[in-house]
Motif scaffolding. Structure first.
Motif, PDB file in Angstrom:
ATOM      1  N   GLY A   1      26.324  44.417  33.597  1.00  0.00           N
ATOM      2  CA  GLY A   1      27.421  43.498  33.298  1.00  0.00           C
ATOM      3  C   GLY A   1      27.027  42.133  32.774  1.00  0.00           C
ATOM      4  O   GLY A   1      27.782  41.520  32.032  1.00  0.00           O
ATOM      5  N   THR A   2      25.840  41.640  33.102  1.00  0.00           N
ATOM      6  CA  THR A   2      25.457  40.304  32.641  1.00  0.00           C
ATOM      7  C   THR A   2      25.203  40.270  31.139  1.00  0.00           C
ATOM      8  O   THR A   2      25.272  39.210  30.532  1.00  0.00           O
ATOM      9  CB  THR A   2      24.201  39.805  33.370  1.00  0.00           C
ATOM     10  N   LEU A   3      24.928  41.426  30.531  1.00  0.00           N
ATOM     11  CA  LEU A   3      24.656  41.467  29.088  1.00  0.00           C
ATOM     12  C   LEU A   3      25.857  41.970  28.279  1.00  0.00           C
ATOM     13  O   LEU A   3      25.773  42.125  27.075  1.00  0.00           O
ATOM     14  CB  LEU A   3      23.448  42.365  28.811  1.00  0.00           C
TER      15      LEU A   3
ATOM     16  N   ALA B   1      32.195  54.652  40.895  1.00  0.00           N
ATOM     17  CA  ALA B   1      33.081  55.405  40.004  1.00  0.00           C
ATOM     18  C   ALA B   1      32.414  55.414  38.636  1.00  0.00           C
ATOM     19  O   ALA B   1      31.806  54.431  38.220  1.00  0.00           O
ATOM     20  CB  ALA B   1      34.451  54.746  39.930  1.00  0.00           C
ATOM     21  N   GLU B   2      32.530  56.526  37.938  1.00  0.00           N
ATOM     22  CA  GLU B   2      31.911  56.607  36.620  1.00  0.00           C
ATOM     23  C   GLU B   2      32.695  57.565  35.740  1.00  0.00           C
ATOM     24  O   GLU B   2      33.470  58.382  36.233  1.00  0.00           O
ATOM     25  CB  GLU B   2      30.449  57.027  36.719  1.00  0.00           C
TER      26      GLU B   2
ATOM     27  N   TRP C   1      33.767  44.742  41.049  1.00  0.00           N
ATOM     28  CA  TRP C   1      32.992  45.915  40.666  1.00  0.00           C
ATOM     29  C   TRP C   1      31.905  45.516  39.672  1.00  0.00           C
ATOM     30  O   TRP C   1      32.182  44.836  38.695  1.00  0.00           O
ATOM     31  CB  TRP C   1      33.897  46.961  40.025  1.00  0.00           C
ATOM     32  N   SER C   2      30.679  45.953  39.908  1.00  0.00           N
ATOM     33  CA  SER C   2      29.597  45.765  38.941  1.00  0.00           C
ATOM     34  C   SER C   2      29.728  46.854  37.886  1.00  0.00           C
ATOM     35  O   SER C   2      29.972  48.012  38.215  1.00  0.00           O
ATOM     36  CB  SER C   2      28.234  45.881  39.613  1.00  0.00           C
TER      37      SER C   2
ATOM     38  N   ILE D   1      30.447  54.718  31.483  1.00  0.00           N
ATOM     39  CA  ILE D   1      30.578  53.505  32.286  1.00  0.00           C
ATOM     40  C   ILE D   1      30.350  53.880  33.737  1.00  0.00           C
ATOM     41  O   ILE D   1      30.816  54.927  34.201  1.00  0.00           O
ATOM     42  CB  ILE D   1      31.945  52.819  32.074  1.00  0.00           C
ATOM     43  N   ILE D   2      29.591  53.031  34.426  1.00  0.00           N
ATOM     44  CA  ILE D   2      29.319  53.221  35.849  1.00  0.00           C
ATOM     45  C   ILE D   2      29.774  51.953  36.560  1.00  0.00           C
ATOM     46  O   ILE D   2      29.354  50.855  36.205  1.00  0.00           O
ATOM     47  CB  ILE D   2      27.819  53.466  36.114  1.00  0.00           C
TER      48      ILE D   2
END
Length: 128
Positions: free
Chosen positions: A124-126, A83-84, A107-108, A72-73
């Motif tokens: 994030g949109t998907l 952050a990842e 946060w995206s 995750i990013i």
């Protein structure tokens, strides 16, 4: 004025090396990764800036599926924060991890699925 061969060959060799170095092959997805549905949940922990993220992966039949790894990013572009982390598999198709964020806010999120030499990045949109 005559220029020696070594004065011509060396700069050409240097340019060739510099142009070729640093270029990595862009990761590509495949049919399997493209067909995976991603569900993300975010649970704040007892620490103020720490969050637990859980990703569930399902196929078109709504069955949980595994991949080699899930990352995750998180980015906050307005503050130039990033952050990842790599999520750990907790059960079939379910991956979890704790990430400490520098601050609360919007946060995206991008989920990265890896399977063999294939990679799929989902913004994030998907993500459900």
């Amino acid at each position: 004025m005559k220029i020696g061969k070594k004065y011509i060959i060396f700069p050409l060799l240097l340019v060739t090396i510099l142009c070729g170095c640093g270029k990595s092959k862009e990761p590509v997805s495949n049919k399997f990764l493209d067909s995976i549905n991603i569900e993300l949940s975010d649970e704040p922990t007892s620490k103020n800036s720490e969050h637990t993220y859980q990703v569930s992966l399902t196929n078109s039949k709504n069955e949980l599926v595994n991949v080699d790894s899930v990352e995750i990013i998180l980015t906050m572009k307005s503050m130039n924060h990033k952050a990842e982390g790599k999520l750990k598999k907790t059960s079939k198709g379910v991956y979890k991890g704790k990430i400490e964020l520098p601050m609360d806010g919007s946060w995206s999120k991008t989920i990265v699925l890896n399977q063999g030499e294939h990679t799929r990045k989902v913004n994030g949109t998907l993500i459900k």
